[in-house]
Write an enzyme that holds these catalytic residues in place. Structure first.
Site, PDB file in Angstrom:
ATOM      1  N   TYR A 213      16.158  20.143  48.829  1.00 42.23           N
ATOM      2  CA  TYR A 213      14.720  20.407  48.727  1.00 42.23           C
ATOM      3  C   TYR A 213      13.964  19.093  48.802  1.00 42.23           C
ATOM      4  O   TYR A 213      14.471  18.041  48.410  1.00 42.23           O
ATOM      5  CB  TYR A 213      14.404  21.148  47.418  1.00 42.23           C
ATOM      6  CG  TYR A 213      12.955  21.526  47.273  1.00 42.23           C
ATOM      7  CD1 TYR A 213      12.314  22.278  48.261  1.00 42.23           C
ATOM      8  CD2 TYR A 213      12.211  21.108  46.180  1.00 42.23           C
ATOM      9  CE1 TYR A 213      10.976  22.602  48.155  1.00 42.23           C
ATOM     10  CE2 TYR A 213      10.875  21.436  46.071  1.00 42.23           C
ATOM     11  CZ  TYR A 213      10.267  22.180  47.066  1.00 42.23           C
ATOM     12  OH  TYR A 213       8.939  22.485  46.964  1.00 42.23           O
TER      13      TYR A 213
ATOM     14  N   TYR B 255       9.893  20.214  39.024  1.00 33.66           N
ATOM     15  CA  TYR B 255      11.252  20.292  39.566  1.00 33.66           C
ATOM     16  C   TYR B 255      12.230  19.485  38.712  1.00 33.66           C
ATOM     17  O   TYR B 255      13.441  19.630  38.831  1.00 33.66           O
ATOM     18  CB  TYR B 255      11.267  19.809  41.014  1.00 33.66           C
ATOM     19  CG  TYR B 255      12.418  20.366  41.826  1.00 33.66           C
ATOM     20  CD1 TYR B 255      12.537  21.733  42.052  1.00 33.66           C
ATOM     21  CD2 TYR B 255      13.375  19.526  42.368  1.00 33.66           C
ATOM     22  CE1 TYR B 255      13.588  22.245  42.793  1.00 33.66           C
ATOM     23  CE2 TYR B 255      14.427  20.026  43.122  1.00 33.66           C
ATOM     24  CZ  TYR B 255      14.526  21.390  43.333  1.00 33.66           C
ATOM     25  OH  TYR B 255      15.570  21.893  44.074  1.00 33.66           O
TER      26      TYR B 255
END
Length: 270
Positions: A150, A160
């Site tokens: 990602y 995240y």
């Protein structure tokens, strides 16, 4: 539509948990394209998922294995080669986990034992998979290995959390091992940097729904779906991409090249 892109190829697919998993979609597409493969996941994950349904649908064998345990990985590769009748042509690494994210621990107050666990599962496991295959000479010449990543490995997405470091390390392993495996067996190793996708794992990130909407509005082509990602994986497993290796390939509808979009400008201009 199928094109027999993987006819005669043998693979191992890590990480199929349920029908929302990208690995699940990849398995379905690989089967449609003529591949045979084994499915694997950690025993605890398999108890939570529905992998048996996928195995029945794709005529695949299931081999439980903890990707952080070398003995498990050795058994996985040996048994897969026995079941499939030869060395492996493709591998999908679709594994990621952060205990800190799961337990809501902020990045500025990480539990380092949890960090180490997530790092081992999400990134070091990739090296362990490749090293095990290397020592067993388990991947065929011109084989292909793909891991999912990602863009938080390159850019900051606060929620995240420590998964950003995990993905950065994962991508580095692809480059480093990609050199050695390329020289030795012409095996190529790449990562796919996918759009935010509604999977069981992805949905655990704080503010995930809002971020999917943001990414959709930022991306000229819109977010890439799990099905789209499966199609991309198939091309990388196929012989059509034999000279592509050591790359981090963005599969995000153009998000990674954007600064701001008109839709976002209009939203904030209200």
């Amino acid at each position: 539509m199928a094109y027999n892109l993987l006819k005669g190829k043998k693979g191992i697919i890590f990480g199929a948990l349920d029908s929302n998993s990208i690995a699940w979609k990849v398995a379905e597409r690989a089967y449609e394209e003529g591949a045979i493969f084994t499915l694997t996941n950690a025993p605890v994950a398999m108890r939570m998922g529905e992998i048996q349904k996928l195995a029945e649908k794709t005529n695949a064998h299931i081999i439980p294995a903890d990707a952080t345990v070398l003995d498990d990985l050795e058994k996985l590769f040996i048994q897969s080669m026995e079941i499939l009748g030869g060395p492996i042509d493709f591998v999908l690494h679709s594994i990621g986990m952060s205990v800190n994210v799961r337990k809501g621990r902020p990045y500025t107050d990480l539990n380092y034992e949890w960090l180490t666990k997530g790092w081992d599962v999400s990134a070091v496991s990739f090296h362990k998979v490749l090293q095990t295959a290397w020592k067993l000479d388990a991947i065929a010449e011109w084989g292909s290995v793909v891991a999912l990543t990602y863009i938080a490995a390159q850019r900051t997405f606060p929620d995240y959390n420590d998964m950003a470091e995990n993905k950065a390390y994962l991508e580095s392993i692809a480059r480093s091992f990609g050199y050695h495996y390329g020289v030795r067996k012409k095996v190529r190793i790449n990562t796919i940097s996918q759009s935010p996708t509604r999977t069981t794992a992805g949905s655990g990130v704080k503010g995930f729904d809002a971020f999917i909407d943001y990414a959709e509005k930022m991306s000229p082509l819109g977010n890439a779906t799990a099905e789209d990602c499966a199609d991309y994986c198939i091309t990388l497993f196929s012989d059509l991409t034999r000279r592509v290796t050591m790359q981090n390939l963005y599969h995000d509808g153009g998000f990674s090249s954007m600064g701001v979009s008109q839709l976002i400008m209009e939203q904030f201009g209200k």
